[in-house]
Enzyme design. Structure first.
Site, PDB file in Angstrom:
ATOM      1  N   TYR A 272      -1.956  -0.356  10.946  1.00  0.00           N
ATOM      2  CA  TYR A 272      -2.087  -1.033   9.643  1.00  0.00           C
ATOM      3  C   TYR A 272      -0.875  -0.739   8.761  1.00  0.00           C
ATOM      4  O   TYR A 272      -0.214  -1.649   8.253  1.00  0.00           O
ATOM      5  CB  TYR A 272      -3.376  -0.596   8.936  1.00  0.00           C
TER       6      TYR A 272
ATOM      7  N   LYS B 155       2.148  -3.210   7.334  1.00  0.00           N
ATOM      8  CA  LYS B 155       2.434  -3.409   5.897  1.00  0.00           C
ATOM      9  C   LYS B 155       3.882  -3.005   5.594  1.00  0.00           C
ATOM     10  O   LYS B 155       4.566  -3.675   4.822  1.00  0.00           O
ATOM     11  CB  LYS B 155       1.465  -2.597   5.031  1.00  0.00           C
TER      12      LYS B 155
ATOM     13  N   THR C 271       0.820  -1.212   0.000  1.00  0.00           N
ATOM     14  CA  THR C 271       0.000   0.000   0.000  1.00  0.00           C
ATOM     15  C   THR C 271       0.853   1.262   0.000  1.00  0.00           C
ATOM     16  O   THR C 271       1.989   1.249   0.489  1.00  0.00           O
ATOM     17  CB  THR C 271      -0.894   0.004   1.263  1.00  0.00           C
ATOM     18  N   ASP C 272       0.284   2.353  -0.490  1.00  0.00           N
ATOM     19  CA  ASP C 272       0.990   3.644  -0.430  1.00  0.00           C
ATOM     20  C   ASP C 272       1.071   4.187   1.007  1.00  0.00           C
ATOM     21  O   ASP C 272       1.838   5.106   1.289  1.00  0.00           O
ATOM     22  CB  ASP C 272       0.325   4.679  -1.352  1.00  0.00           C
ATOM     23  N   GLU C 273       0.267   3.599   1.919  1.00  0.00           N
ATOM     24  CA  GLU C 273       0.250   4.130   3.293  1.00  0.00           C
ATOM     25  C   GLU C 273       1.580   3.927   4.013  1.00  0.00           C
ATOM     26  O   GLU C 273       1.827   4.564   5.037  1.00  0.00           O
ATOM     27  CB  GLU C 273      -0.887   3.495   4.093  1.00  0.00           C
TER      28      GLU C 273
HETATM   29  P1  NAD Z   1      -9.767  -7.235   2.066  1.00  0.00           P
HETATM   30  O1  NAD Z   1      -9.807  -6.953   3.531  1.00  0.00           O
HETATM   31  O2  NAD Z   1     -10.971  -6.970   1.241  1.00  0.00           O
HETATM   32  O3  NAD Z   1      -9.387  -8.765   1.829  1.00  0.00           O
HETATM   33  C1  NAD Z   1      -8.404  -9.424   2.561  1.00  0.00           C
HETATM   34  C2  NAD Z   1      -8.557 -10.924   2.326  1.00  0.00           C
HETATM   35  O4  NAD Z   1      -7.518 -11.590   3.065  1.00  0.00           O
HETATM   36  C3  NAD Z   1      -9.891 -11.488   2.822  1.00  0.00           C
HETATM   37  O5  NAD Z   1     -10.440 -12.358   1.862  1.00  0.00           O
HETATM   38  C4  NAD Z   1      -9.528 -12.249   4.087  1.00  0.00           C
HETATM   39  O6  NAD Z   1     -10.363 -13.361   4.347  1.00  0.00           O
HETATM   40  C5  NAD Z   1      -8.101 -12.688   3.768  1.00  0.00           C
HETATM   41  N1  NAD Z   1      -7.307 -12.906   4.982  1.00  0.00           N
HETATM   42  C6  NAD Z   1      -7.191 -12.078   6.058  1.00  0.00           C
HETATM   43  N2  NAD Z   1      -6.415 -12.649   6.999  1.00  0.00           N
HETATM   44  C7  NAD Z   1      -6.005 -13.848   6.494  1.00  0.00           C
HETATM   45  C8  NAD Z   1      -5.180 -14.902   6.982  1.00  0.00           C
HETATM   46  N3  NAD Z   1      -4.618 -14.835   8.194  1.00  0.00           N
HETATM   47  N4  NAD Z   1      -4.956 -15.972   6.189  1.00  0.00           N
HETATM   48  C9  NAD Z   1      -5.526 -16.065   4.962  1.00  0.00           C
HETATM   49  N5  NAD Z   1      -6.335 -15.100   4.456  1.00  0.00           N
HETATM   50  C10 NAD Z   1      -6.579 -14.013   5.212  1.00  0.00           C
HETATM   51  O7  NAD Z   1      -8.495  -6.459   1.533  1.00  0.00           O
HETATM   52  P2  NAD Z   1      -8.269  -5.699   0.138  1.00  0.00           P
HETATM   53  O8  NAD Z   1      -8.757  -4.330   0.263  1.00  0.00           O
HETATM   54  O9  NAD Z   1      -8.724  -6.565  -0.959  1.00  0.00           O
HETATM   55  O10 NAD Z   1      -6.662  -5.631   0.146  1.00  0.00           O
HETATM   56  C11 NAD Z   1      -5.899  -6.703  -0.393  1.00  0.00           C
HETATM   57  C12 NAD Z   1      -4.428  -6.363  -0.263  1.00  0.00           C
HETATM   58  O11 NAD Z   1      -4.144  -5.182  -0.984  1.00  0.00           O
HETATM   59  C13 NAD Z   1      -3.973  -6.111   1.177  1.00  0.00           C
HETATM   60  O12 NAD Z   1      -2.685  -6.652   1.330  1.00  0.00           O
HETATM   61  C14 NAD Z   1      -3.929  -4.588   1.281  1.00  0.00           C
HETATM   62  O13 NAD Z   1      -2.962  -4.174   2.217  1.00  0.00           O
HETATM   63  C15 NAD Z   1      -3.542  -4.216  -0.128  1.00  0.00           C
HETATM   64  N6  NAD Z   1      -4.020  -2.897  -0.594  1.00  0.00           N
HETATM   65  C16 NAD Z   1      -5.335  -2.548  -0.474  1.00  0.00           C
HETATM   66  C17 NAD Z   1      -5.761  -1.319  -0.985  1.00  0.00           C
HETATM   67  C18 NAD Z   1      -7.218  -0.890  -0.911  1.00  0.00           C
HETATM   68  O14 NAD Z   1      -7.524   0.265  -1.248  1.00  0.00           O
HETATM   69  N7  NAD Z   1      -8.135  -1.732  -0.516  1.00  0.00           N
HETATM   70  C19 NAD Z   1      -4.843  -0.449  -1.577  1.00  0.00           C
HETATM   71  C20 NAD Z   1      -3.500  -0.825  -1.656  1.00  0.00           C
HETATM   72  C21 NAD Z   1      -3.113  -2.069  -1.175  1.00  0.00           C
HETATM   73  O1  DAU Z   2      -4.151   4.060   0.390  1.00  0.00           O
HETATM   74  C1  DAU Z   2      -4.368   2.682   0.311  1.00  0.00           C
HETATM   75  C2  DAU Z   2      -5.228   2.235   1.470  1.00  0.00           C
HETATM   76  O2  DAU Z   2      -6.531   2.732   1.221  1.00  0.00           O
HETATM   77  C3  DAU Z   2      -5.257   0.717   1.647  1.00  0.00           C
HETATM   78  O3  DAU Z   2      -3.967   0.266   1.975  1.00  0.00           O
HETATM   79  C4  DAU Z   2      -6.231   0.332   2.764  1.00  0.00           C
HETATM   80  O4  DAU Z   2      -6.323  -1.085   2.843  1.00  0.00           O
HETATM   81  C5  DAU Z   2      -7.592   0.897   2.422  1.00  0.00           C
HETATM   82  O5  DAU Z   2      -8.492   0.624   3.474  1.00  0.00           O
HETATM   83  C6  DAU Z   2      -7.508   2.414   2.189  1.00  0.00           C
HETATM   84  O6  DAU Z   2      -7.224   3.104   3.423  1.00  0.00           O
HETATM   85  P1  DAU Z   2      -7.984   4.467   3.833  1.00  0.00           P
HETATM   86  O7  DAU Z   2      -7.909   4.583   5.299  1.00  0.00           O
HETATM   87  O8  DAU Z   2      -7.531   5.608   3.014  1.00  0.00           O
HETATM   88  O9  DAU Z   2      -9.480   4.074   3.342  1.00  0.00           O
HETATM   89  P2  DAU Z   2     -10.922   4.303   4.003  1.00  0.00           P
HETATM   90  O10 DAU Z   2     -11.919   3.909   2.978  1.00  0.00           O
HETATM   91  O11 DAU Z   2     -11.021   3.702   5.351  1.00  0.00           O
HETATM   92  O12 DAU Z   2     -10.981   5.880   4.181  1.00  0.00           O
HETATM   93  C7  DAU Z   2     -10.827   6.765   3.083  1.00  0.00           C
HETATM   94  C8  DAU Z   2     -10.910   8.184   3.625  1.00  0.00           C
HETATM   95  O13 DAU Z   2     -12.247   8.430   4.081  1.00  0.00           O
HETATM   96  C9  DAU Z   2     -10.016   8.423   4.812  1.00  0.00           C
HETATM   97  O14 DAU Z   2      -9.521   9.770   4.760  1.00  0.00           O
HETATM   98  C10 DAU Z   2     -10.946   8.274   6.017  1.00  0.00           C
HETATM   99  C11 DAU Z   2     -12.269   8.767   5.485  1.00  0.00           C
HETATM  100  N1  DAU Z   2     -13.473   8.126   6.073  1.00  0.00           N
HETATM  101  C12 DAU Z   2     -13.528   6.765   6.081  1.00  0.00           C
HETATM  102  C13 DAU Z   2     -14.608   6.117   6.639  1.00  0.00           C
HETATM  103  C14 DAU Z   2     -14.679   4.606   6.661  1.00  0.00           C
HETATM  104  C15 DAU Z   2     -14.496   8.891   6.585  1.00  0.00           C
HETATM  105  O15 DAU Z   2     -14.445  10.143   6.548  1.00  0.00           O
HETATM  106  N2  DAU Z   2     -15.564   8.256   7.140  1.00  0.00           N
HETATM  107  C16 DAU Z   2     -15.664   6.896   7.199  1.00  0.00           C
HETATM  108  O16 DAU Z   2     -16.685   6.379   7.733  1.00  0.00           O
END
Ligand code: NAD
Ligand code: DAU
Length: 349
Positions: A157, A161, A132-134
């Protein structure tokens, strides 16, 4: 060339799009989807490909060392695309140890199993870590994250990562394990669990519930359509350089409040509600502790070296996303009953 590829976290949001893309694009590969089916994993995300002859689902936990070692010995995977993780920042604030366990220890157990399997016979093998970019922390008003930006994570988180990224690099340096890492910005699209901003707000608008905006709503994120992330992962897996990192982003920065207003406009149109109806649901609530002000990715490396760029504009992607949630109300209803209700009450009390 035939390959056995293990995709972890394939029942989750991004993982399910990656599994689908690989199963459909590469009939010559055997795709194994390993997922523990935590609250975020959902096999309904993959019903369209569940019977494909090149697809196998494995229910298992990446933190279960003996299970993972056995699995690698039996199946001799050529490649791993590792997405399994605890992924929600708010949950990492209430339960940081769960993030250390899955994201750090789980990644190490996979790395170790892959190392023990291939040792010095690394030819045509690859460990792809999806990150992730975080990990880069927060930006001020200007600037972009590049692949050389220093790591500076702020939430449990992002710290977990960042740590897992470091272990992947360390296995490359120490054991010669071929690896690539990509660091992506915020994804949105079909099948995202409604704890994240966009699906949570879509669901609340449908149900006329308050839209809880953290702080002043002036936080900025760089949004990418999930299918474009899956396409980028395919490119990096096949064409990325060993030991390289690729930043992936949407060239698409939005302040939360502006994004929410656009979402409200599109939802009012699609639901046939009067202009301004959904905006009235906006409610400013207590801020997220340690809330990162701004993320924005410089994706020029993947663009120039691998020819990748996003395929849709944000307005198009958001519209497709809303349409998906409006036509998949059963998917949403199953999720928001039970444990989700408890989570929601605690998070937004
Ligand atoms: P998600 O939470 O939707 O899915 C995570 C999956 O991992 C789920 O299916 C869960 O059952 C599985 N999982 C969790 N713990 C596990 C374990 N111990 N063993 C096996 N499986 C397990 O997550 P996502 O949003 O699809 O993110 C996927 C990946 O991409 C993550 O590594 C996250 O850090 C990264 N990522 C997410 C975003 C985003 O915006 N969602 C952005 C950048 C990177
Ligand atoms: O940048 C990549 C990341 O983006 C991934 O690594 C994470 O897995 C993914 O969850 C996401 O993280 P964020 O914290 O940016 O996403 P989230 O959707 O939780 O929140 C997006 C923005 O919206 C953030 O500034 C917080 C705000 N927010 C979020 C929620 C859930 C609100 O204002 N209200 C809310 O209820």
């Amino acid at each position: 060339m035939s390959k056995k590829i293990l995709i972890t976290g394939g029942a989750g949001f991004i993982g399910s799009h990656v599994v689908r893309l690989f199963v459909n694009t590469y009939p010559e590969y055997q795709i194994y989807n390993l997922d523990a089916l935590t609250y975020a994993g959902n096999l309904e995300n993959l019903t369209d490909i569940e019977n494909a002859s090149n697809y196998t689902f494995l229910k298992g936990d990446i933190t279960d060392e003996s299970y993972i070692n056995d699995l690698f010995e039996k199946n001799q995977f050529d490649g791993v695309i590792h997405l399994a993780a605890e992924s929600h920042v708010d949950r990492s604030i209430t339960d940081p140890l769960a993030f250390a366990k899955t994201n750090i220890l789980g990644t190490m157990i996979l790395l170790n199993a892959f190392k023990n399997l291939w040792q010095d016979q690394w030819q045509d093998k690859l460990f792809y870590h999806v990150s992730t970019d975080e990990v880069y922390g927060t930006l001020g008003e200007t600037g972009l994250f590049t692949e050389t930006t220093s790591y500076d994570p702020n939430s449990p988180y992002s710290a977990s990562k960042a740590s897992s990224d470091h272990f992947v690099r360390a296995y490359g340096e120490t054991y010669g394990m071929p690896y690539v890492i990509s660091n992506c910005s915020n994804n949105y699209g079909a099948n995202q669990f409604p704890e994240k901003l966009i699906p949570l707000f879509i669901n609340n608008i449908i149900n006329n519930k308050a839209l809880p905006v953290y702080g002043d709503g002036k936080y900025t994120r760089d949004w990418l359509y999930v299918v474009d992330h899956a396409i980028a992962i395919d490119l990096v897996f096949h064409k990325g350089e060993n030991e390289e990192t690729y930043n992936i982003g949407g060239f698409n920065e939005w302040q939360n409040i502006d994004l929410i207003k656009l979402l409200c406009v599109q939802m009012d149109e699609k639901l046939g509600r009067g202009k301004g109806t959904s905006e009235q649901l906006i409610t400013y609530v207590k801020d997220r502790p340690g809330h990162d002000l701004r993320y924005a990715i410089d994706a020029s490396k993947i663009n120039q070296e691998l020819g990748w760029k996003p395929s849709v504009t944000f307005e198009q992607g958001l519209s497709k996303t809303i349409d998906w949630y409006l036509s998949n109300t059963v998917w949403m209803e199953r999720i928001v009953s039970g444990a989700y209700e408890d989570y929601y009450k605690k998070q937004y009390k």
